[in-house]
Design a protein around this motif. Sequence first.
Motif, PDB file in Angstrom:
ATOM      1  N   GLU A 247       0.830  -1.207   0.000  1.00  0.00           N
ATOM      2  CA  GLU A 247       0.000   0.000   0.000  1.00  0.00           C
ATOM      3  C   GLU A 247       0.863   1.255   0.000  1.00  0.00           C
ATOM      4  O   GLU A 247       0.559   2.235  -0.702  1.00  0.00           O
ATOM      5  N   ARG A 248       1.947   1.239   0.760  1.00  0.00           N
ATOM      6  CA  ARG A 248       2.853   2.392   0.778  1.00  0.00           C
ATOM      7  C   ARG A 248       3.492   2.614  -0.584  1.00  0.00           C
ATOM      8  O   ARG A 248       3.760   3.752  -0.975  1.00  0.00           O
ATOM      9  N   ILE A 252      -1.412  -1.257  -4.054  1.00  0.00           N
ATOM     10  CA  ILE A 252      -2.800  -1.546  -3.724  1.00  0.00           C
ATOM     11  C   ILE A 252      -3.376  -0.360  -2.967  1.00  0.00           C
ATOM     12  O   ILE A 252      -2.647   0.460  -2.398  1.00  0.00           O
ATOM     13  N   THR A 253      -4.695  -0.294  -2.959  1.00  0.00           N
ATOM     14  CA  THR A 253      -5.400   0.734  -2.198  1.00  0.00           C
ATOM     15  C   THR A 253      -5.769   0.176  -0.829  1.00  0.00           C
ATOM     16  O   THR A 253      -5.608  -1.023  -0.558  1.00  0.00           O
ATOM     17  N   ALA A 254      -6.272   1.029   0.023  1.00  0.00           N
ATOM     18  CA  ALA A 254      -6.670   0.587   1.365  1.00  0.00           C
ATOM     19  C   ALA A 254      -7.797  -0.439   1.290  1.00  0.00           C
ATOM     20  O   ALA A 254      -7.802  -1.427   2.047  1.00  0.00           O
ATOM     21  N   ARG A 257      -6.351  -3.703   0.116  1.00  0.00           N
ATOM     22  CA  ARG A 257      -5.563  -4.334   1.176  1.00  0.00           C
ATOM     23  C   ARG A 257      -6.473  -5.060   2.159  1.00  0.00           C
ATOM     24  O   ARG A 257      -6.168  -6.184   2.594  1.00  0.00           O
TER      25      ARG A 257
END
Length: 422
Positions: A247-248, A252-254, A257
Amino acid sequence: ISCTRPFSKMKTAFVTALATFFGLSQCVVAFASLPTYSGAAQGAAQAYHRGHTHVNPSLRARSDHHEKRTVDEWVDEVTAMSATRKVTLQFSPSRWHLWSRFKGTVVQKTWKSVLFLTVFNAVLCFKVHIFRDLIPTFRMQMEMLDKLWHMQMTLTTFILAFFLNKSYTVWTDMLSLGRRIQGRLNDVSIMVSTHAKRDENGLVLPKAQIVIDTIARYKRLFCITFYASVVKTHAPLTTDEALAGFERKGLITADERALLAAMPPRTRHHAICQWLGNVVVQACEDDSVFYQRANLHFSFLDKMTQLRATYGSVPDKIDDRLNMAYAHFVQLLVDSFLIVTPFAALADMGNLSVFATAVLTMFFQGLLDLSKMFLDPYNNEGQGDNGDYLVVNTLIQETNAGSERFKDLTKRFPPSYWRGVG
């Protein structure tokens, strides 16, 4: 009595060495028969950390070596956009280069066995020389053993050659599957980039660019999660900490995730493959994203089914690589042949048997070790620790580069060409 005691000691030593080698061979074959991807990769890493007694010590040591790397280091490496090394060890065909190699060769794999049997043969020659007048029947018995050894040499050579060929087929098939996965993913990239709608200057429309960027991101994520599910050394990439690292990195997005964290690690790549397909299918419903939407839709589905069939073959190939009874028989055949070699060579060549034992051990044990290395292409079982296994990080990094290649190259067409087509 004096003639019997030296021979009795030699016979006891021979039986002890034979029992030791057969015991080791049973352990090796038993470990080779274990499933190579059973359980989630995360569970495998936890098993190594707990130090289960049934885990091969060399495999536990290799796991500890990989665990020294932090999850962030793993994430940085698999998200790199260019390969840091080749997928296999490279070499020059020149004689001098090949003779000077040690790492990744059978010499590195077999030198301990060669040293042990050579020293054993040297001690045997020394003992026979000292007691040659006290045990006149020893050479006669060794000559009888030599006849059996020659017959077994023919069988061992024949069986081992076929075993090596079968093992190399497994290795080449696994490499081919990895390249085909890359190829199908690259096919998807060039298809969507070519069909993306553009403005009068040849630039991709913003809506189409969002779809292309999403597809490129899902391609990278799919490749990482897929190999994390079949390669044990990549178990850290299945952890929640790794998902946070993705994510960082913007992979991927929150929301994505959270969905992936709720899934079993070995099934995440299936979901991502469906996400990838759904992005294109939904985009084909919008006439402002792609040209020739019907053609793209059917061609894309064909590539996706080919991709699913290809990556689905990888765990199947690992499971079905070889029959256990076949590997067990070859192990016993080679071990028994090498155990008899010092005695049989002594009957044939006398003191020169020391050199003959070293050469035969190098070649026959080397062929067996080379076969085992081919049967473990991802180094899941440690057979390639000192050998030439497939570098999975390179396959992932090359896929990362491919996800951006066609997106960047086709971002803009020549204005003159575009006006002419329009």
